[in-house]
Write a protein that holds these residues in place. Sequence first.
Motif, PDB file in Angstrom:
ATOM      1  N   ASP A 281       3.323 -17.620   5.526  1.00 36.27           N
ATOM      2  CA  ASP A 281       2.156 -18.282   6.545  1.00 36.27           C
ATOM      3  C   ASP A 281       1.722 -17.175   7.305  1.00 36.27           C
ATOM      4  O   ASP A 281       0.868 -17.920   8.327  1.00 36.27           O
ATOM      5  N   ALA A 282       1.508 -16.104   7.022  1.00 37.60           N
ATOM      6  CA  ALA A 282      -0.172 -15.514   7.756  1.00 37.60           C
ATOM      7  C   ALA A 282      -1.833 -16.112   7.325  1.00 37.60           C
ATOM      8  O   ALA A 282      -1.503 -15.846   5.432  1.00 37.60           O
ATOM      9  N   ALA A 283      -1.881 -16.233   8.057  1.00 41.50           N
ATOM     10  CA  ALA A 283      -3.442 -16.654   7.720  1.00 41.50           C
ATOM     11  C   ALA A 283      -4.742 -15.372   8.382  1.00 41.50           C
ATOM     12  O   ALA A 283      -5.544 -14.923   6.734  1.00 41.50           O
ATOM     13  N   ILE A 284      -4.311 -14.487   9.041  1.00 40.85           N
ATOM     14  CA  ILE A 284      -4.968 -12.862   9.681  1.00 40.85           C
ATOM     15  C   ILE A 284      -3.960 -12.216   9.523  1.00 40.85           C
ATOM     16  O   ILE A 284      -3.082 -12.674  10.727  1.00 40.85           O
ATOM     17  N   ILE A 285      -4.056 -11.120   9.293  1.00 33.66           N
ATOM     18  CA  ILE A 285      -3.252 -10.518  10.154  1.00 33.66           C
ATOM     19  C   ILE A 285      -4.292  -8.756  10.969  1.00 33.66           C
ATOM     20  O   ILE A 285      -5.224  -8.752  10.298  1.00 33.66           O
ATOM     21  N   PHE A 286      -3.555  -8.527  12.480  1.00 31.15           N
ATOM     22  CA  PHE A 286      -4.658  -8.066  12.727  1.00 31.15           C
ATOM     23  C   PHE A 286      -3.822  -6.517  13.124  1.00 31.15           C
ATOM     24  O   PHE A 286      -2.593  -6.583  13.429  1.00 31.15           O
ATOM     25  N   ILE A 287      -4.236  -5.210  12.804  1.00 31.96           N
ATOM     26  CA  ILE A 287      -3.615  -3.917  12.466  1.00 31.96           C
ATOM     27  C   ILE A 287      -4.397  -3.682  14.065  1.00 31.96           C
ATOM     28  O   ILE A 287      -5.655  -2.829  13.265  1.00 31.96           O
ATOM     29  N   LEU A 288      -4.032  -2.875  15.175  1.00 27.82           N
ATOM     30  CA  LEU A 288      -5.219  -2.416  16.313  1.00 27.82           C
ATOM     31  C   LEU A 288      -4.936  -1.189  16.656  1.00 27.82           C
ATOM     32  O   LEU A 288      -4.667  -0.329  17.664  1.00 27.82           O
ATOM     33  N   GLY A 289      -4.446  -0.548  15.649  1.00 28.80           N
ATOM     34  CA  GLY A 289      -4.490   1.313  15.452  1.00 28.80           C
ATOM     35  C   GLY A 289      -3.713   2.037  15.200  1.00 28.80           C
ATOM     36  O   GLY A 289      -2.497   1.296  15.704  1.00 28.80           O
ATOM     37  N   ASP A 290      -3.877   2.682  15.182  1.00 30.10           N
ATOM     38  CA  ASP A 290      -2.988   3.653  15.433  1.00 30.10           C
ATOM     39  C   ASP A 290      -1.475   3.903  13.995  1.00 30.10           C
ATOM     40  O   ASP A 290      -0.223   4.148  14.347  1.00 30.10           O
ATOM     41  N   LEU A 291      -2.122   3.107  13.363  1.00 29.73           N
ATOM     42  CA  LEU A 291      -1.062   3.168  11.647  1.00 29.73           C
ATOM     43  C   LEU A 291      -0.319   4.182  11.313  1.00 29.73           C
ATOM     44  O   LEU A 291       0.549   4.114  11.186  1.00 29.73           O
ATOM     45  N   PHE A 292      -0.851   5.228  11.606  1.00 32.18           N
ATOM     46  CA  PHE A 292      -0.919   6.190  11.064  1.00 32.18           C
ATOM     47  C   PHE A 292      -0.660   7.268  12.591  1.00 32.18           C
ATOM     48  O   PHE A 292      -1.396   7.171  12.964  1.00 32.18           O
ATOM     49  N   ASP A 293      -0.285   8.480  12.577  1.00 28.89           N
ATOM     50  CA  ASP A 293      -0.301   9.520  13.961  1.00 28.89           C
ATOM     51  C   ASP A 293      -1.127  10.116  13.201  1.00 28.89           C
ATOM     52  O   ASP A 293      -1.783  11.040  14.506  1.00 28.89           O
ATOM     53  N   PHE A 294      -1.590  10.427  12.181  1.00 30.09           N
ATOM     54  CA  PHE A 294      -2.788  11.515  12.283  1.00 30.09           C
ATOM     55  C   PHE A 294      -3.537  10.628  10.347  1.00 30.09           C
ATOM     56  O   PHE A 294      -2.417  10.938   9.281  1.00 30.09           O
ATOM     57  N   TRP A 295      -4.566  10.450  10.519  1.00 28.50           N
ATOM     58  CA  TRP A 295      -5.408  10.230   9.137  1.00 28.50           C
ATOM     59  C   TRP A 295      -6.747  11.019   9.551  1.00 28.50           C
ATOM     60  O   TRP A 295      -7.624  10.348  10.504  1.00 28.50           O
ATOM     61  N   PHE A 296      -6.629  11.307   8.384  1.00 31.49           N
ATOM     62  CA  PHE A 296      -8.348  12.252   8.022  1.00 31.49           C
ATOM     63  C   PHE A 296      -9.287  11.611   6.653  1.00 31.49           C
ATOM     64  O   PHE A 296      -8.255  12.097   5.922  1.00 31.49           O
ATOM     65  N   GLU A 297     -10.043  11.445   6.393  1.00 27.87           N
ATOM     66  CA  GLU A 297     -10.526  10.520   4.898  1.00 27.87           C
ATOM     67  C   GLU A 297     -11.222  11.867   4.632  1.00 27.87           C
ATOM     68  O   GLU A 297     -12.555  12.135   4.956  1.00 27.87           O
TER      69      GLU A 297
END
Length: 252
Positions: free
Chosen positions: A42-58
Amino acid sequence: MQIPIGKKIYFLSDFHLGSPDHASSLFREKKIVKFLDEIKHDAAIIFILGDLFDFWFEYKKVVPKGFVRILGKLAELSDSGIAIHFFVGNHDMWMNGYFERELGIDVLHEPKEYDFDGKKFLIGHGDGLGPGDHRYKFMKKVFRNRLSQKLFGMLHPSTGIGLADYFSRKSRAAAAKEEEHFLGEEKEWLILYAKEMLKEKHIDFFIFGHRHLPIVHPLSDNSLYINLGDWIRYNSYAVFENRTVSLKYYES
């Protein structure tokens, strides 16, 4: 944008995957993946508002090891046609195209306004907004500077990620006590920021993360501030349906 009948918008924030150790992070990751699997119908849109990771660097050719379950689930949801918007947080601001190319996810670096079913939203992670916290605001400018990122990227990933993990844990420990309780309207920086914004324009729902405390706070008769809490202690999230937003808690 009109949301299709029977569909909802979901808002989540602050998973901090990778913290404080592999075992607890993996347990949390599996719980989040289970939740995402349950809402996909039933999800039309999913917002993830940051800090999914404790640290991330590409790095140019490298991304941090692990997190295959959450990345795979996000790719699956995106491939199925669910729009996913990710606002970078203060722990994972160093995004550089990987989520867009590999997962088909929209990545945003600043708060953004939306209109859903005639309701106006302002959505973002929330770090560095409002008065105060001048030390962090200065550091944020340094961290987001292209030259700073290039210099950090010259470090070997084992060294760079090791240093970042250390300072990330130190930062989380320092903020822990403040996150435990509501400070009052005059001391909550994001509420002060929202109230200033309302002087310029009407917003029905201000939705932020970063604070790590689930909060629903009326700003006026027709404007609401919502903080999403986190998935470390609360497993909290928000849902927009029937033209209103409610804060909920996931019990797996």
